[in-house]
Design a protein around this motif. Structure first.
Motif, PDB file in Angstrom:
ATOM      1  N   LEU A  87       0.820  -1.207  -0.104  1.00 60.12           N
ATOM      2  CA  LEU A  87      -0.005  -0.006   0.089  1.00 60.12           C
ATOM      3  C   LEU A  87       0.829   1.039  -0.014  1.00 60.12           C
ATOM      4  O   LEU A  87       0.444   2.224  -0.610  1.00 60.12           O
ATOM      5  N   PHE A 108      -6.855   5.972  -2.732  1.00 61.30           N
ATOM      6  CA  PHE A 108      -7.591   5.292  -3.960  1.00 61.30           C
ATOM      7  C   PHE A 108      -8.248   6.285  -4.642  1.00 61.30           C
ATOM      8  O   PHE A 108      -9.085   6.771  -3.997  1.00 61.30           O
ATOM      9  N   TRP A 137      -0.735   8.064  -3.991  1.00 58.63           N
ATOM     10  CA  TRP A 137      -1.958   7.795  -4.914  1.00 58.63           C
ATOM     11  C   TRP A 137      -1.895   6.472  -5.452  1.00 58.63           C
ATOM     12  O   TRP A 137      -0.818   5.970  -6.149  1.00 58.63           O
ATOM     13  N   ARG A 138      -2.968   5.858  -5.434  1.00 63.56           N
ATOM     14  CA  ARG A 138      -3.159   4.349  -5.975  1.00 63.56           C
ATOM     15  C   ARG A 138      -4.356   4.713  -7.065  1.00 63.56           C
ATOM     16  O   ARG A 138      -5.617   4.842  -6.662  1.00 63.56           O
ATOM     17  N   GLU A 139      -4.018   4.554  -8.319  1.00 67.44           N
ATOM     18  CA  GLU A 139      -5.016   4.781  -9.112  1.00 67.44           C
ATOM     19  C   GLU A 139      -5.909   3.576  -9.333  1.00 67.44           C
ATOM     20  O   GLU A 139      -5.530   2.371  -9.314  1.00 67.44           O
ATOM     21  N   LEU A 140      -7.308   3.719  -9.230  1.00 63.15           N
ATOM     22  CA  LEU A 140      -8.255   3.002  -9.000  1.00 63.15           C
ATOM     23  C   LEU A 140      -9.581   3.016 -10.202  1.00 63.15           C
ATOM     24  O   LEU A 140     -10.579   3.630  -9.834  1.00 63.15           O
ATOM     25  N   GLU A 207       0.442  -2.022 -12.395  1.00 66.30           N
ATOM     26  CA  GLU A 207       0.319  -1.128 -11.296  1.00 66.30           C
ATOM     27  C   GLU A 207      -1.165  -1.025 -11.148  1.00 66.30           C
ATOM     28  O   GLU A 207      -1.858  -1.198  -9.892  1.00 66.30           O
ATOM     29  N   THR A 210      -2.539  -4.296  -9.596  1.00 65.71           N
ATOM     30  CA  THR A 210      -2.100  -4.349  -8.253  1.00 65.71           C
ATOM     31  C   THR A 210      -3.056  -3.711  -7.339  1.00 65.71           C
ATOM     32  O   THR A 210      -3.480  -4.121  -6.171  1.00 65.71           O
ATOM     33  N   ASN A 211      -3.301  -2.439  -7.844  1.00 65.98           N
ATOM     34  CA  ASN A 211      -4.378  -1.434  -7.111  1.00 65.98           C
ATOM     35  C   ASN A 211      -5.873  -2.057  -6.973  1.00 65.98           C
ATOM     36  O   ASN A 211      -6.429  -2.083  -5.919  1.00 65.98           O
ATOM     37  N   LEU A 214      -5.446  -4.893  -4.368  1.00 64.14           N
ATOM     38  CA  LEU A 214      -5.243  -4.240  -3.077  1.00 64.14           C
ATOM     39  C   LEU A 214      -6.856  -3.607  -2.620  1.00 64.14           C
ATOM     40  O   LEU A 214      -7.244  -4.227  -1.305  1.00 64.14           O
ATOM     41  N   ALA A 215      -7.514  -3.082  -3.351  1.00 61.52           N
ATOM     42  CA  ALA A 215      -8.863  -2.648  -3.096  1.00 61.52           C
ATOM     43  C   ALA A 215      -9.864  -3.906  -2.954  1.00 61.52           C
ATOM     44  O   ALA A 215     -10.715  -3.972  -1.833  1.00 61.52           O
ATOM     45  N   THR A 223     -14.427   4.819  -4.647  1.00 61.87           N
ATOM     46  CA  THR A 223     -13.729   5.677  -4.386  1.00 61.87           C
ATOM     47  C   THR A 223     -14.329   7.045  -3.903  1.00 61.87           C
ATOM     48  O   THR A 223     -15.484   7.125  -4.164  1.00 61.87           O
TER      49      THR A 223
END
Length: 253
Positions: A87, A108, A137-140, A207, A210-211, A214-215, A223
């Motif tokens: 994360l 996210f 920042w995690r792009e979702l 990436e 992966t996000n 994780l979500a 979001t």
């Protein structure tokens, strides 16, 4: 669907978990205090304990929301700790703030999300007032193809060291499309053709995957979502709530 049972008729996981906590506590109390609810083996009598717990819950139903909240917080904390490194390790360039932070805020985000757009100013304010904070920042991109196109462009901008500028410009332009992304890229000093080509790279695809993973593990259904310490906050919770969570994480560390 009934709140206490799932579709297969079994007790919902939260109720089973909470019952386990209550039974465990009651068993400990009886073992220590000893009020006669013991089987001949010297072990607590489960039927007696269950009767005590049932009576207590019926007479004090107000404890149920608090117990549920504590159980959920405990489960969330376990999931966050298991994925802490993933994360808080940013995609190269997709972060801002302290190089050596004492607290990391993970967000996210989806560029088609109005609540994410509303949170931009809150996060900017936190960065401006807290020199020990890092934001990752995690792009979702879950709201459609335009979201994924914008996410890929933003991560491509991160590779050119222009993530935050581009990120802000995309949100300022409203729901993204190809023309808006091109304008935001030009305003941020990025070449549109190079940006689009970079956005198609396998690293950016990984990436985003992966996000999403994780979500999914965190049980996110939308979001924005924020991870701060052992807390998971969902929705546009506002500056004050985020600042409070940062202070609590800092106090624990």
């Amino acid at each position: 669907m009934n709140r206490e049972k799932g579709r297969d008729g079994r007790r919902a996981p939260w109720l089973a978990g909470m019952a386990g906590l209550l039974l465990g506590g009651a068993a400990t109390a009886l073992a220590i205090g000893g009020d006669g609810a013991m089987a001949q083996s010297g072990q607590p009598d489960r039927a007696a304990i269950e009767a005590i717990v049932r009576d207590y819950i019926l007479n004090h139903p107000e404890i149920l929301p608090e117990a549920m909240e504590r159980l959920q917080a405990r489960e969330v904390s376990k999931r966050l700790e298991a994925d802490r490194q993933a994360l808080e390790t940013p995609f190269p360039g997709a972060w801002a703030g302290a190089a050596k932070p004492d607290v990391t805020l993970v967000m996210f985000t989806d560029y088609s999300c109005g609540y994410c757009r509303a949170s931009v100013a809150d996060v900017d304010r936190l960065l401006a007032e807290d020199p020990r904070l890092r934001v990752v920042w995690r792009e979702l991109p879950i709201l459609g193809p335009q979201s994924e196109e914008a996410a890929r462009a933003a991560l491509a901008a991160a590779g050119q060291g222009r993530y935050l500028d581009f990120h802000r410009r995309i949100f300022a332009g409203g729901v993204p499309n190809e023309a808006k992304l091109a304008r935001a890229g030009a305003a941020a000093g990025l070449d549109a053709a190079k940006l689009k080509a970079a956005g198609a790279s396998p690293a950016i695809g990984r990436e985003i995957e992966t996000n999403i993973a994780l979500a999914t593990r965190l049980g996110l259904s939308g979001t924005p979502a924020f991870v701060i310490g052992n807390q998971l906050l969902t929705g546009a919770v506002g500056h004050d709530a985020l600042k409070k969570a940062i202070a609590e994480a800092r106090a624990r560390s």
